[in-house]
Design a protein around this motif. Structure first.
Motif, PDB file in Angstrom:
ATOM      1  N   LEU A 204      43.875  48.536  42.044  1.00 34.59           N
ATOM      2  CA  LEU A 204      43.831  48.175  40.631  1.00 34.59           C
ATOM      3  C   LEU A 204      45.186  48.417  39.976  1.00 34.59           C
ATOM      4  CD1 LEU A 204      42.070  47.237  38.238  1.00 34.59           C
ATOM      5  CD2 LEU A 204      41.622  49.654  37.764  1.00 34.59           C
ATOM      6  N   LEU A 205      45.830  49.533  40.332  1.00 35.88           N
ATOM      7  CA  LEU A 205      47.151  49.829  39.770  1.00 35.88           C
ATOM      8  C   LEU A 205      48.147  48.725  40.113  1.00 35.88           C
ATOM      9  CD1 LEU A 205      47.433  53.671  40.528  1.00 35.88           C
ATOM     10  CD2 LEU A 205      46.837  52.578  38.352  1.00 35.88           C
ATOM     11  N   GLY A 209      50.075  45.992  37.538  1.00 36.21           N
ATOM     12  CA  GLY A 209      51.529  46.075  37.427  1.00 36.21           C
ATOM     13  C   GLY A 209      52.083  47.446  37.129  1.00 36.21           C
ATOM     14  N   TYR A 210      51.413  48.498  37.575  1.00 31.14           N
ATOM     15  CA  TYR A 210      51.916  49.857  37.368  1.00 31.14           C
ATOM     16  C   TYR A 210      53.185  50.073  38.198  1.00 31.14           C
ATOM     17  CZ  TYR A 210      48.075  51.715  34.575  1.00 31.14           C
ATOM     18  OH  TYR A 210      47.199  51.971  33.550  1.00 31.14           O
ATOM     19  N   PRO A 211      54.035  51.038  37.807  1.00 32.07           N
ATOM     20  CA  PRO A 211      55.278  51.302  38.541  1.00 32.07           C
ATOM     21  C   PRO A 211      55.002  51.646  40.007  1.00 32.07           C
ATOM     22  CG  PRO A 211      55.300  52.435  36.426  1.00 32.07           C
ATOM     23  CD  PRO A 211      53.906  51.899  36.612  1.00 32.07           C
ATOM     24  N   SER A 212      55.901  51.236  40.883  1.00 34.54           N
ATOM     25  CA  SER A 212      55.745  51.492  42.309  1.00 34.54           C
ATOM     26  C   SER A 212      55.672  52.977  42.610  1.00 34.54           C
ATOM     27  CB  SER A 212      56.902  50.852  43.081  1.00 34.54           C
ATOM     28  OG  SER A 212      56.854  49.444  42.987  1.00 34.54           O
ATOM     29  N   ALA A 213      56.397  53.783  41.847  1.00 35.77           N
ATOM     30  CA  ALA A 213      56.399  55.229  42.082  1.00 35.77           C
ATOM     31  C   ALA A 213      55.001  55.815  41.906  1.00 35.77           C
ATOM     32  CB  ALA A 213      57.373  55.913  41.125  1.00 35.77           C
ATOM     33  N   THR A 377      39.878  42.454  42.915  1.00 30.94           N
ATOM     34  CA  THR A 377      40.086  43.722  42.214  1.00 30.94           C
ATOM     35  C   THR A 377      40.058  43.551  40.705  1.00 30.94           C
ATOM     36  OG1 THR A 377      41.424  44.509  44.063  1.00 30.94           O
ATOM     37  CG2 THR A 377      41.642  45.694  41.984  1.00 30.94           C
ATOM     38  N   GLN A 378      40.629  42.466  40.224  1.00 28.38           N
ATOM     39  CA  GLN A 378      40.744  42.217  38.794  1.00 28.38           C
ATOM     40  C   GLN A 378      39.399  42.194  38.074  1.00 28.38           C
ATOM     41  OE1 GLN A 378      42.964  38.665  38.021  1.00 28.38           O
ATOM     42  NE2 GLN A 378      42.688  38.741  35.809  1.00 28.38           N
TER      43      GLN A 378
END
Length: 461
Positions: A204-205, A209-213, A377-378
Motif C-alpha cells: 500500500l505504501l 507513493g511513500y518515500p523509498s526509505a 492493493t489500491q
C-alpha cells in the motif's frame, strides 16, 4: 543494488516466510480470536440478562441483532478508509473500538442502552476482520496465501467457542457484567501490543507513493531483507483511476461483475450459516431431543466449519481456488438437502450436521481468501470489506427467514431442502467471479510484460 526496481509482490512470492511475517499472521489471528469472543458473548449472556431485566425473547432479540447491523455498517464504512489512510491505523482503531464499547456494555441499565452499545461494538467488529485479512494477504506469498487467511479466520470460530467457556466461568461468580468487562478489557489491553508490532502494508505504501526509505524500513523489518533508500519500490498491478467515491473503484476495468458475484456468494453463504446456527437447535429440540443434546449436535456444524475452512484453504493453494470454493458450496448444498431427509432420531444426524458445516463453512471461509486475491492493493480493503458488509445482509436475512418459515409451519426437511438453492447460487456466483478474474489477469499480464521490458526487477533477498 543501487537504482534497482523492486516489485514487492514478486519479492514476497519469491522468498520463504520470514519470522516477522509469521508474527503478522499471529497478530491477525489474535484480532480474529478477540473478534470471535466479543461477537458471540451476548448469546451466552441472554438467559441471565432476560431473567435480571425481566424482558421477553422478542424484546431481547433486537439486542442480539444489534451487533449484526453494526458489523455491516463497520465493514461498509471502514474499508474505503483503510485503502486511504492505511490498514494498520484502521485495524488499531477497530480493535480499540470494539473493546471499549464492549466494556461500556457492562454498565448498561436498559435494553435500549445495551442495543446502542452493541451496535457500536459491532461497528468495530465489522471493521476489524476484513482489514486484518487484507493486511495479512499483502504479506502472504501467493503459494500459501489462501491457507494463511483461512487460518486467521479460524481464530473467529475458536474465539466464539472460548466465549462460552468464559461465560460459564464468570457468570456464576461475577455475573453477566463481569463477562463483558473481561471480554472488552482484553482487546483494549492488547491494542498497545498491536501498535508496537503490527506493520503497515508495504504494498500500500508503494501504491500511495511513500518515500523509498520508509518502504525499505518496513520491508527490512517484516521480511528480514536488506533494502536501501536508493531503491525504487513498485507494485505491478492494474492502475485504477482516482475517484471521489471509493466504491467506484470496485467497478472499474471489469471489476464490477466480479465484485457483484462476490457479494452474491457472501450473502447466500451467510444466509445459510446464520439460518442453520440460529434455528437448528430449535428444530432439533422440536424433534424430541433435549436442550443439551440439541446444543451438542448443533455445535458439530461449527466444528465441521473450522476443519473445513483449513482444508479448503490448503486445497485452494494447490488447485484452482475458485473451483475449490464453488465445489464446497455445491457439496454443502447437497449435504444440507440430505440433512432434511434424515430421520431426526437417526444416529447419522450428528455426523451429517458436521459434514454440512465442513463444506458450507469451508466454502464461506475460502471466499474470504478469494476476495483479497481478486482486488488490487489500491482497492483491496474496500473490496473485502464491502463483500463482508453486503454478506451481513444475508446473515440478518437468514435469522429472519428461519423464524418466518417456522411460523408458517415449515418442517425440518422443507427448511433444509430450501437452503440447497442459495448454496447453488453461491457456487455459480463464485465461478462467474472466476471469469472476471481471468479477464482482468490477462490485461494485468500484458501491462506487467510492458513494465518488465523497461525495468530491472529484483526478487531475491
Amino acid at each position: 543494488m543501487t537504482n534497482k526496481v523492486i516489485d514487492i509482490k514478486a519479492f514476497i512470492d519469491g522468498n520463504r516466510m520470514a519470522p516477522y511475517q509469521w508474527l503478522t499472521l499471529s497478530l491477525c489471528f489474535m484480532v480474529s480470536l478477540l473478534d470471535g469472543i466479543d461477537a458471540a458473548t451476548m448469546g451466552f449472556l441472554a438467559p441471565s440478562l432476560m431473567k435480571e431485566w425481566d424482558i421477553s425473547r422478542v424484546a431481547f432479540g433486537s439486542v442480539l441483532s444489534a451487533a449484526l447491523f453494526g458489523f455491516a455498517v463497520g465493514a461498509l464504512a471502514v474499508g474505503p478508509l483503510a485503502d486511504r489512510v492505511g490498514r494498520r491505523k484502521v485495524l488499531l482503531i477497530s480493535v480499540l473500538t470494539f473493546g471499549v464499547f464492549n466494556v461500556s456494555c457492562a454498565f448498561a441499565e436498559t435494553s435500549t442502552q445495551l442495543f446502542v452499545l452493541r451496535l457500536l461494538t459491532g461497528i468495530g467488529l465489522g471493521a476489524a476482520m476484513p482489514t486484518a485479512a487484507t493486511l495479512l494477504s499483502e504479506y502472504a506469498p501467493t503459494r500459501i496465501r489462501a491457507f494463511l487467511v483461512t487460518v486467521m479466520f479460524a481464530g473467529f470460530a475458536l474465539g466464539s467457542g472460548l466465549s462460552g467457556f468464559l461465560a460459564s466461568f464468570l457468570v456464576p461468580n461475577y455475573g453477566w457484567r463481569g463477562v463483558l468487562l473481561v471480554g472488552g478489557a482484553i482487546p483494549v489491553l492488547i491494542t498497545p501490543l498491536l501498535f508496537w508490532l503490527l506493520p503497515e502494508s508495504a504494498r500500500l505504501l508503494a501504491v500511495q507513493g511513500y518515500p523509498s526509505a520508509q518502504i525499505a524500513k518496513v520491508l527490512n523489518r517484516v521480511c528480514g531483507s536488506k533494502f536501501s533508500a536508493d531503491m525504487t519500490f513498485v507494485n505491478l498491478e492494474p492502475a485504477l483511476a482516482k475517484v471521489k467515491i471509493p466504491l467506484q473503484l470496485l467497478f472499474q476495468k471489469g471489476y464490477g461483475l466480479g465484485s457483484t458475484m462476490l457479494w452474491v456468494s457472501c450473502f447466500m453463504g451467510l444466509l445459510i450459516i446464520y439460518l442453520i446456527t440460529g434455528w437448528l437447535p430449535t428444530l432439533i429440540t422440536d424433534a424430541g431431543y433435549s436442550v443439551q443434546e440439541a446444543a451438542s449436535i448443533a455445535a458439530m456444524f461449527q466444528v465441521g466449519s473450522t476443519v473445513g475452512a483449513l482444508t479448503v484453504g490448503l486445497l485452494m493453494d494447490r488447485f484452482d481456488s475458485h473451483r475449490v470454493v464453488s465445489l464446497a458450496y455445491v457439496l454443502g448444498g447437497v449435504c444440507i438437502f440430505l440433512l432434511g431427509t434424515i430421520i431426526m432420531k437417526s444416529a447419522w444426524l450428528t455426523v451429517q450436521v458436521g459434514i454440512a458445516g465442513f463444506f458450507i463453512g469451508g466454502g464461506q471461509t475460502g471466499l474470504n481468501a478469494l476476495a483479497p486475491a481478486f482486488y488490487p492493493t489500491q482497492s483491496r480493503a474496500t473490496g473485502v470489506s464491502w463483500m463482508n458488509g453486503i454478506g451481513r445482509g444475508g446473515a440478518i436475512a437468514g435469522s429472519l427467514i428461519g423464524g418466518l418459515l417456522l411460523s408458517l409451519g415449515w418442517h425440518f426437511g422443507a427448511v433444509f431442502a430450501a437452503l440447497a438453492l442459495p448454496a447453488a447460487v453461491a457456487a455459480v456466483a463464485v465461478l462467474m467471479n472466476r471469469r472476471a478474474a481471468h479477464s482482468i489477469m490477462q490485461e494485468t499480464d500484458a501491462d506487467a510484460a510492458n513494465a518488465v521490458t523497461q525495468t530491472s526487477l529484483v526478487t531475491t533477498r
